[in-house]
Design a protein around this motif. Structure first.
Motif, PDB file in Angstrom:
ATOM      1  N   SER A   5       0.775  -1.227   0.125  1.00 12.88           N
ATOM      2  CA  SER A   5      -0.136  -0.083   0.089  1.00 12.88           C
ATOM      3  C   SER A   5       0.890   1.215   0.048  1.00 12.88           C
ATOM      4  CB  SER A   5      -0.960   0.011   1.188  1.00 12.88           C
ATOM      5  OG  SER A   5      -0.301  -0.848   2.339  1.00 12.88           O
ATOM      6  N   PHE A   6       1.943   1.199   0.638  1.00 12.80           N
ATOM      7  CA  PHE A   6       2.988   2.301   0.314  1.00 12.80           C
ATOM      8  C   PHE A   6       2.483   3.676   0.847  1.00 12.80           C
ATOM      9  CE2 PHE A   6       4.276  -0.795  -2.631  1.00 12.80           C
ATOM     10  CZ  PHE A   6       5.421  -1.165  -2.425  1.00 12.80           C
ATOM     11  N   ASP A   7       1.568   3.457   1.962  1.00 13.90           N
ATOM     12  CA  ASP A   7       1.109   4.814   2.602  1.00 13.90           C
ATOM     13  C   ASP A   7       1.567   5.237   3.877  1.00 13.90           C
ATOM     14  OD1 ASP A   7      -0.931   6.798   2.353  1.00 13.90           O
ATOM     15  OD2 ASP A   7      -2.378   5.481   3.678  1.00 13.90           O
ATOM     16  N   PRO A   8       2.752   5.897   3.767  1.00  9.41           N
ATOM     17  CA  PRO A   8       3.563   6.166   2.671  1.00  9.41           C
ATOM     18  C   PRO A   8       4.832   5.355   2.520  1.00  9.41           C
ATOM     19  CG  PRO A   8       4.342   7.384   4.595  1.00  9.41           C
ATOM     20  CD  PRO A   8       3.146   6.572   5.056  1.00  9.41           C
ATOM     21  N   ILE A   9       5.266   5.330   1.422  1.00  9.24           N
ATOM     22  CA  ILE A   9       6.544   4.612   1.256  1.00  9.24           C
ATOM     23  C   ILE A   9       7.632   4.752   2.508  1.00  9.24           C
ATOM     24  CG2 ILE A   9       7.755   6.349  -0.347  1.00  9.24           C
ATOM     25  CD1 ILE A   9       8.867   3.746  -1.962  1.00  9.24           C
ATOM     26  N   THR A  10       8.343   3.991   2.895  1.00  9.37           N
ATOM     27  CA  THR A  10       9.202   4.353   4.070  1.00  9.37           C
ATOM     28  C   THR A  10      10.683   3.962   3.662  1.00  9.37           C
ATOM     29  OG1 THR A  10       9.156   1.940   5.139  1.00  9.37           O
ATOM     30  CG2 THR A  10       7.398   3.282   5.781  1.00  9.37           C
ATOM     31  N   CYS A  11      11.597   3.861   4.424  1.00  8.36           N
ATOM     32  CA  CYS A  11      13.003   3.573   4.318  1.00  8.36           C
ATOM     33  C   CYS A  11      12.815   2.004   4.171  1.00  8.36           C
ATOM     34  CB  CYS A  11      13.857   4.011   5.331  1.00  8.36           C
ATOM     35  SG  CYS A  11      14.135   5.991   5.510  1.00  8.36           S
ATOM     36  N   GLY A  12      12.066   1.276   4.862  1.00  4.10           N
ATOM     37  CA  GLY A  12      12.021  -0.177   4.845  1.00  4.10           C
ATOM     38  C   GLY A  12      11.644  -0.596   3.532  1.00  4.10           C
ATOM     39  N   GLU A  44      -2.308   8.638  -6.168  1.00  4.43           N
ATOM     40  CA  GLU A  44      -1.579   9.359  -7.155  1.00  4.43           C
ATOM     41  C   GLU A  44      -0.191   9.954  -6.436  1.00  4.43           C
ATOM     42  OE1 GLU A  44      -4.912  10.179  -6.820  1.00  4.43           O
ATOM     43  OE2 GLU A  44      -5.893   9.978  -8.794  1.00  4.43           O
ATOM     44  N   GLU A  45      -0.525  10.566  -4.984  1.00  9.42           N
ATOM     45  CA  GLU A  45       0.443  10.958  -4.270  1.00  9.42           C
ATOM     46  C   GLU A  45       1.545  10.029  -3.780  1.00  9.42           C
ATOM     47  OE1 GLU A  45      -1.959  14.638  -2.037  1.00  9.42           O
ATOM     48  OE2 GLU A  45      -2.243  12.265  -1.234  1.00  9.42           O
ATOM     49  N   ARG A  46       1.035   8.761  -3.510  1.00  3.50           N
ATOM     50  CA  ARG A  46       1.839   7.603  -3.124  1.00  3.50           C
ATOM     51  C   ARG A  46       2.899   7.270  -4.422  1.00  3.50           C
ATOM     52  NH1 ARG A  46      -1.996   3.154  -1.174  1.00  3.50           N
ATOM     53  NH2 ARG A  46      -3.724   4.822  -1.383  1.00  3.50           N
ATOM     54  N   ILE A  47       2.138   7.040  -5.726  1.00  5.58           N
ATOM     55  CA  ILE A  47       3.076   6.971  -6.823  1.00  5.58           C
ATOM     56  C   ILE A  47       3.961   7.741  -7.154  1.00  5.58           C
ATOM     57  CG2 ILE A  47       2.890   7.071  -9.459  1.00  5.58           C
ATOM     58  CD1 ILE A  47       0.096   5.526  -9.262  1.00  5.58           C
ATOM     59  N   GLU A  48       3.657   9.303  -6.899  1.00  5.87           N
ATOM     60  CA  GLU A  48       4.666  10.306  -6.972  1.00  5.87           C
ATOM     61  C   GLU A  48       5.890  10.267  -5.998  1.00  5.87           C
ATOM     62  OE1 GLU A  48       4.071  11.976  -9.707  1.00  5.87           O
ATOM     63  OE2 GLU A  48       6.094  12.685  -9.155  1.00  5.87           O
ATOM     64  N   LEU A  49       5.589  10.052  -4.917  1.00  2.00           N
ATOM     65  CA  LEU A  49       6.498   9.545  -3.798  1.00  2.00           C
ATOM     66  C   LEU A  49       7.381   8.595  -3.998  1.00  2.00           C
ATOM     67  CD1 LEU A  49       4.726  10.825  -0.606  1.00  2.00           C
ATOM     68  CD2 LEU A  49       6.341  11.914  -1.650  1.00  2.00           C
ATOM     69  N   ASN A 139      14.481   9.395  10.650  1.00  3.23           N
ATOM     70  CA  ASN A 139      15.078   8.159  10.409  1.00  3.23           C
ATOM     71  C   ASN A 139      14.322   7.298   9.578  1.00  3.23           C
ATOM     72  OD1 ASN A 139      17.443   9.197  11.626  1.00  3.23           O
ATOM     73  ND2 ASN A 139      16.753   8.495  13.549  1.00  3.23           N
ATOM     74  N   PHE A 140      13.129   7.357   9.394  1.00  2.00           N
ATOM     75  CA  PHE A 140      12.237   6.373   9.154  1.00  2.00           C
ATOM     76  C   PHE A 140      11.506   6.672   7.568  1.00  2.00           C
ATOM     77  CE2 PHE A 140      10.729   6.638  13.572  1.00  2.00           C
ATOM     78  CZ  PHE A 140      11.544   5.868  14.180  1.00  2.00           C
ATOM     79  N   VAL A 141      11.516   7.821   6.974  1.00 13.01           N
ATOM     80  CA  VAL A 141      11.258   8.082   5.720  1.00 13.01           C
ATOM     81  C   VAL A 141      12.056   9.220   5.240  1.00 13.01           C
ATOM     82  CG1 VAL A 141       8.771   7.708   6.041  1.00 13.01           C
ATOM     83  CG2 VAL A 141       9.517   9.967   6.441  1.00 13.01           C
ATOM     84  N   PRO A 142      12.242   9.198   3.949  1.00 12.11           N
ATOM     85  CA  PRO A 142      13.198   9.985   3.255  1.00 12.11           C
ATOM     86  C   PRO A 142      12.539  11.525   3.327  1.00 12.11           C
ATOM     87  CG  PRO A 142      12.546   8.712   1.604  1.00 12.11           C
ATOM     88  CD  PRO A 142      11.698   8.295   2.727  1.00 12.11           C
ATOM     89  N   ARG A 146       8.670  13.183   4.091  1.00  5.76           N
ATOM     90  CA  ARG A 146       8.451  14.099   5.461  1.00  5.76           C
ATOM     91  C   ARG A 146       7.674  15.294   5.300  1.00  5.76           C
ATOM     92  NH1 ARG A 146      10.948  17.615   8.480  1.00  5.76           N
ATOM     93  NH2 ARG A 146      12.962  17.032   7.279  1.00  5.76           N
ATOM     94  N   LYS A 147       8.277  15.802   4.013  1.00  3.14           N
ATOM     95  CA  LYS A 147       7.754  17.138   3.585  1.00  3.14           C
ATOM     96  C   LYS A 147       6.266  17.125   3.091  1.00  3.14           C
ATOM     97  CE  LYS A 147      11.986  19.317   2.148  1.00  3.14           C
ATOM     98  NZ  LYS A 147      13.026  18.857   1.277  1.00  3.14           N
TER      99      LYS A 147
END
Ligand code: ADP
Length: 156
Positions: A5-12, A44-49, A139-142, A146-147
């Motif tokens: 689901s990448f909501d949101p994409i994380t460093c993992g 759409e936002e998840r895809i962009e990130l 430390n968890f997301v780029p 975060r922005k």
């Protein structure tokens, strides 16, 4: 194909994508559209990130899917599904999903990759919870994620 689901994409997630992209000629990151009724980010936002955070890799394609993952086997030439395992607790669910997918689609083989120890505790839901309570998620997301999360919070 690496679904989630990448909501949101994380460093993992990014760690799995980086490692998996080395042994795939092409890695399709497939974003599940409808798992949660109220996702934090739209698809759409998840895809962009995902695109932004993986832009240094040249063999990534980001797509979305709605409904059954195995239906993607009809439209894409998929060799295997990649899933990450963080803890034994992930195993039971993933084991079931891998078997169901195989039952629905003979070609659906699932390969599991072990989390890097430094991300073993990381999930999108934990990140959202920490963030919404005002905690530090550096430390968890780029930074770009975060922005985007800060911007979203201001809009809500
Ligand atoms: P989450 O469980 O973080 O909400 P997803 O449903 O988007 O994430 O997960 C997509 C895939 O990524 C799953 O296979 C999941 O096990 C894997 N994954 C998520 N976080 C990590 C991590 N920190 N390390 C390894 N794999 C992970």
């Amino acid at each position: 194909m690496y679904p989630g689901s990448f909501d949101p994409i994380t460093c993992g997630h990014i760690d799995i994508i980086n490692r998996a992209s080395k042994f795939c000629n092409k890695l399709i990151v497939a974003v599940l559209v409808n798992k949660e009724k109220k996702p934090f980010f739209s698809f759409e936002e998840r895809i962009e990130l995902i695109k932004e955070t993986t832009k240094d890799l040249d063999n990534i394609e980001v797509i979305t899917f709605d409904g059954l993952l195995v239906n993607l086997f009809k439209t894409y030439d998929i060799d295997f599904i990649i899933k990450g395992l963080r803890a034994v607790s992930d195993f039971e669910y993933e084991f079931q999903m891998a078997q169901i997918n195989k039952a629905l689609e003979q070609r659906a083989e699932t390969l599991f990759m072990m989390t890097s120890p430094r991300y073993s505790y990381l999930s999108s839901s934990v990140v959202k919870e920490i963030f919404l309570f005002g905690g530090e998620i550096n430390n968890f997301v780029p930074p770009i994620v975060r922005k985007a999360m800060n911007k979203k919070k201001e809009m809500k």
